[in-house]
Design a protein around this motif. Structure first.
Motif, PDB file in Angstrom:
ATOM      1  N   ARG A   1      -7.774  -4.616  -3.620  1.00  0.00           N
ATOM      2  CA  ARG A   1      -7.709  -4.612  -5.079  1.00  0.00           C
ATOM      3  C   ARG A   1      -6.490  -3.801  -5.492  1.00  0.00           C
ATOM      4  O   ARG A   1      -6.166  -2.780  -4.884  1.00  0.00           O
ATOM      5  N   LEU A   2      -5.809  -4.273  -6.507  1.00  0.00           N
ATOM      6  CA  LEU A   2      -4.580  -3.628  -6.954  1.00  0.00           C
ATOM      7  C   LEU A   2      -4.869  -2.566  -8.014  1.00  0.00           C
ATOM      8  O   LEU A   2      -5.839  -2.670  -8.778  1.00  0.00           O
TER       9      LEU A   2
ATOM     10  N   GLU B   1       0.823  -1.212   0.000  1.00  0.00           N
ATOM     11  CA  GLU B   1       0.000   0.000   0.000  1.00  0.00           C
ATOM     12  C   GLU B   1       0.860   1.265   0.000  1.00  0.00           C
ATOM     13  O   GLU B   1       0.598   2.216  -0.744  1.00  0.00           O
ATOM     14  N   LYS B   2       1.909   1.271   0.817  1.00  0.00           N
ATOM     15  CA  LYS B   2       2.801   2.433   0.876  1.00  0.00           C
ATOM     16  C   LYS B   2       3.519   2.668  -0.444  1.00  0.00           C
ATOM     17  O   LYS B   2       3.874   3.800  -0.781  1.00  0.00           O
ATOM     18  N   ALA B   3       3.725   1.577  -1.189  1.00  0.00           N
ATOM     19  CA  ALA B   3       4.385   1.697  -2.494  1.00  0.00           C
ATOM     20  C   ALA B   3       3.422   2.169  -3.586  1.00  0.00           C
ATOM     21  O   ALA B   3       3.825   2.355  -4.732  1.00  0.00           O
ATOM     22  N   GLY B   4       2.136   2.328  -3.228  1.00  0.00           N
ATOM     23  CA  GLY B   4       1.167   2.872  -4.169  1.00  0.00           C
ATOM     24  C   GLY B   4       0.490   1.865  -5.076  1.00  0.00           C
ATOM     25  O   GLY B   4      -0.025   2.240  -6.132  1.00  0.00           O
ATOM     26  N   PHE B   5       0.436   0.589  -4.677  1.00  0.00           N
ATOM     27  CA  PHE B   5      -0.120  -0.439  -5.550  1.00  0.00           C
ATOM     28  C   PHE B   5      -1.529  -0.883  -5.164  1.00  0.00           C
ATOM     29  O   PHE B   5      -2.089  -1.777  -5.792  1.00  0.00           O
ATOM     30  N   ILE B   6      -2.103  -0.271  -4.130  1.00  0.00           N
ATOM     31  CA  ILE B   6      -3.433  -0.653  -3.656  1.00  0.00           C
ATOM     32  C   ILE B   6      -4.457   0.424  -4.019  1.00  0.00           C
ATOM     33  O   ILE B   6      -4.204   1.612  -3.826  1.00  0.00           O
ATOM     34  N   GLN B   7      -5.600   0.004  -4.533  1.00  0.00           N
ATOM     35  CA  GLN B   7      -6.660   0.959  -4.827  1.00  0.00           C
ATOM     36  C   GLN B   7      -7.259   1.472  -3.530  1.00  0.00           C
ATOM     37  O   GLN B   7      -7.597   0.694  -2.635  1.00  0.00           O
ATOM     38  N   ARG B   8      -7.380   2.772  -3.441  1.00  0.00           N
ATOM     39  CA  ARG B   8      -7.907   3.387  -2.224  1.00  0.00           C
ATOM     40  C   ARG B   8      -9.303   2.863  -1.905  1.00  0.00           C
ATOM     41  O   ARG B   8     -10.137   2.730  -2.777  1.00  0.00           O
TER      42      ARG B   8
END
Length: 257
Positions: free
Chosen positions: A224-225, A92-99
């Motif tokens: 979800r990615l 999530e911190k790396a930006g790969f998770i949908q908010r």
């Protein structure tokens, strides 16, 4: 005349190929990267989803640490289910998770196992005689530096005051299932896995259960990615979290998160 007919047929074939391509691509179910300990439950959930007239999800199982690395390397997956919150946090911190898509899916329990043909009973308490029970064998664990089951195991053994006595007597697995295989084959006298793993194998027996307070709560988050393009991905995520999905996880021994 024959050439005209053949050309017309070729054009029709191209037209139908182009027209059907998006539909055929969408027939593939969402690609789900899931922790190794979820194999039986996730396959059952995928079967239940397919019975509702959806394309069957494509399931890929491995250690959560390995799956997180795949995602950060650009794996085109739709959903990620981790066996702990740390690896989901990392992704999530790396930006790969949908908010807004992250949610706790299930919980589990940590147990000590032995080969079914050589059962052991050990009361899991502080300063238990774990090293003595091992004899000249080893303790099977998933890698405690990265794999969730190993991290939980090390935390529990440390809290119970026995980690120093077994730290140099480990047989390490890449994930919780390869760890259990070491015990199944008799290559390790004892092993630490999740209760659901022990339940899935006829070749191991539970020697004892670790007190919940000896380690952080075991939670499996799902998300979800951002690279997800499958129209069924969100629906399958919601199904897993629904009452119907939760009843499947309960059937395989998972607890409420």
């Amino acid at each position: 005349m024959q050439k005209v007919i053949l050309r017309a047929l070729a054009l029709l074939a191209i037209f139908f190929h182009i027209s059907l391509a998006p539909a055929m691509a969408q027939q593939r179910g969402p690609l789900v990267l899931a922790a190794a300990s979820m194999q039986e439950a996730m396959n059952a959930a995928a079967d239940a989803w397919t019975a509702r007239r959806h394309a069957r999800p494509v399931l890929s199982f491995a250690a959560s640490s390995a799956l997180a690395r795949q995602i950060k390397s650009g794996a085109p997956a739709d959903l990620f289910i981790s066996a702990d919150e740390d690896w989901m946090d990392d992704v999530e911190k790396a930006g790969f998770i949908q908010r807004g898509s992250r949610a706790d899916l299930a919980g589990n329990q940590l147990v000590l196992i032995a080969p079914a043909r050589m059962p052991v009973r050990l009361r899991i308490v502080r300063n238990m005689p774990l090293a003595r029970t091992l004899g000249d064998s080893r303790l099977a664990m998933a890698n405690p530096d990265s794999v969730p089951a190993g991290k939980y195991g090390k935390a529990a053994l440390t809290a119970l005051g026995v980690w120093p006595s077994v730290a140099n007597r480990l047989a390490l697995g890449d994930n919780v299932r390869s760890t259990m295989a070491l015990v199944e084959r008799g290559e390790a006298r004892l092993g630490i896995v999740y209760a659901t793993d022990a339940r899935a194998s006829k070749n191991v027996t539970v020697a004892g259960a670790f007190p919940p307070g000896s380690h952080e709560p075991i939670r499996y988050p799902v998300a979800r990615l951002v690279k997800s393009r499958n129209a069924d991905a969100e629906g399958f995520r919601r199904f897993l979290l629904s009452q119907a999905g939760q009843s499947i996880f309960a059937r395989y021994g998972f607890t409420r998160p």
